[in-house]
Design an enzyme around this catalytic site. Structure first.
Site, PDB file in Angstrom:
ATOM      1  N   SER A 135     -53.816  39.327   7.291  1.00  0.00           N
ATOM      2  CA  SER A 135     -54.658  38.237   7.045  1.00  0.00           C
ATOM      3  C   SER A 135     -54.613  36.931   8.064  1.00  0.00           C
ATOM      4  CB  SER A 135     -54.372  37.437   5.595  1.00  0.00           C
ATOM      5  OG  SER A 135     -55.156  36.220   5.451  1.00  0.00           O
ATOM      6  N   TYR A 145     -47.172  34.362   0.830  1.00  0.00           N
ATOM      7  CA  TYR A 145     -48.283  35.056   1.320  1.00  0.00           C
ATOM      8  C   TYR A 145     -48.624  35.009   2.666  1.00  0.00           C
ATOM      9  CZ  TYR A 145     -52.765  37.212   1.601  1.00  0.00           C
ATOM     10  OH  TYR A 145     -53.703  37.967   1.898  1.00  0.00           O
TER      11      TYR A 145
END
Length: 252
Positions: A135, A145
């Site tokens: 990401s 994350y």
């Protein structure tokens, strides 16, 4: 017929990979947790593109699920797409440790183990490819994350360097905001994200496959996100994290 195995294959970027690769004539092995969606996806792609579609119901947050996919990879595939992933609701201090560990299991341990399972066969055949979906968050300080996706990027670059084999391609895909189920599942409020920053999953996949053929190791789809990542290198981590949070990721 070349075969691709895709984790998280029934929704979002994973489903886009499945559609594109089936269209390109690859047989598929689809991995996900939802048995009904797996069956429906397999039937649709098989009928539409005339390819063989195998399904594996597996939860990559569990050892048994990872082991099941490892066994299939040892039997041989030509392309592995490590796509499965999710986001937790809340910031680091708000999330139960058990949920954070499940995320690390899926984002890091599963990626490591599946990559390790598939590579020996690829090296023996002298060809193959791996796409690890990370990401753009990997380049910003945003809790577990972001940390897990930063690991995916670093891991991918490291194994590409260690392999040193031109006929085995390894790529970390780092998209920004993509219109998928991801944000809804994590109960993320994304109304502050400008429309211009939303990407289409099919376009993201097209960029990834193009960059894979070009030998790119880290693919950031879209010129806007490329610019953000470039700027982020010169912004202190604490500031870039605050800006990232303020721009688009609040929670209900």
């Amino acid at each position: 017929m070349p075969t691709a195995l895709i984790t998280g294959a029934t929704a979002g970027i994973g489903a886009a990979f499945a559609r594109r690769l089936a269209k390109d004539g690859l047989d598929l092995v689809l991995v996900a947790r939802d048995e009904q969606r797996l069956a429906e996806t397999a039937e649709t792609l098989g009928k539409q593109f005339g390819v063989e579609v195998e399904v594996l119901r597996a939860d990559l947050a569990e050892d048994a699920g990872i082991a099941l996919v490892e066994d299939r990879l040892r039997a041989g595939v030509d392309l592995l797409v490590n796509n499965a992933g999710f986001g937790n609701r809340g910031t680091y201090l708000d999330v139960p440790v058990e949920d954070e560990l499940r995320m690390l299991k899926v984002h890091c341990e599963a990626v490591l183990r599946l990559t390790s399972a598939v590579l020996p066969g690829m090296r023996e055949r002298g060809k193959g490819a791996i796409i690890n979906v990370a990401s753009v968050a990997a380049f910003f300080a945003r809790g577990t994350y972001s940390a897990s996706k930063a690991w995916v990027v670093s891991f991918t670059e490291g194994i590409a360097q260690d392999l040193g084999e031109p006929d085995i391609s390894v790529l970390a895909l780092c998209p920004g905001f993509v219109r998928t189920e991801f944000h809804e599942r994590a109960r993320m409020e994304t109304s502050k994200v400008p429309d211009a920053f939303w990407l289409n999953a099919d376009d993201v996949v097209a960029t990834a496959l193009r960059d894979l053929k070009r030998g790119v190791r880290v693919s950031v789809p879209d010129v806007r996100y490329k610019a953000l990542v470039g700027v982020a290198k010169f912004i202190p981590k604490n500031l870039s994290g605050r800006l990232s949070s303020r721009t688009g990721r609040r929670y209900d």
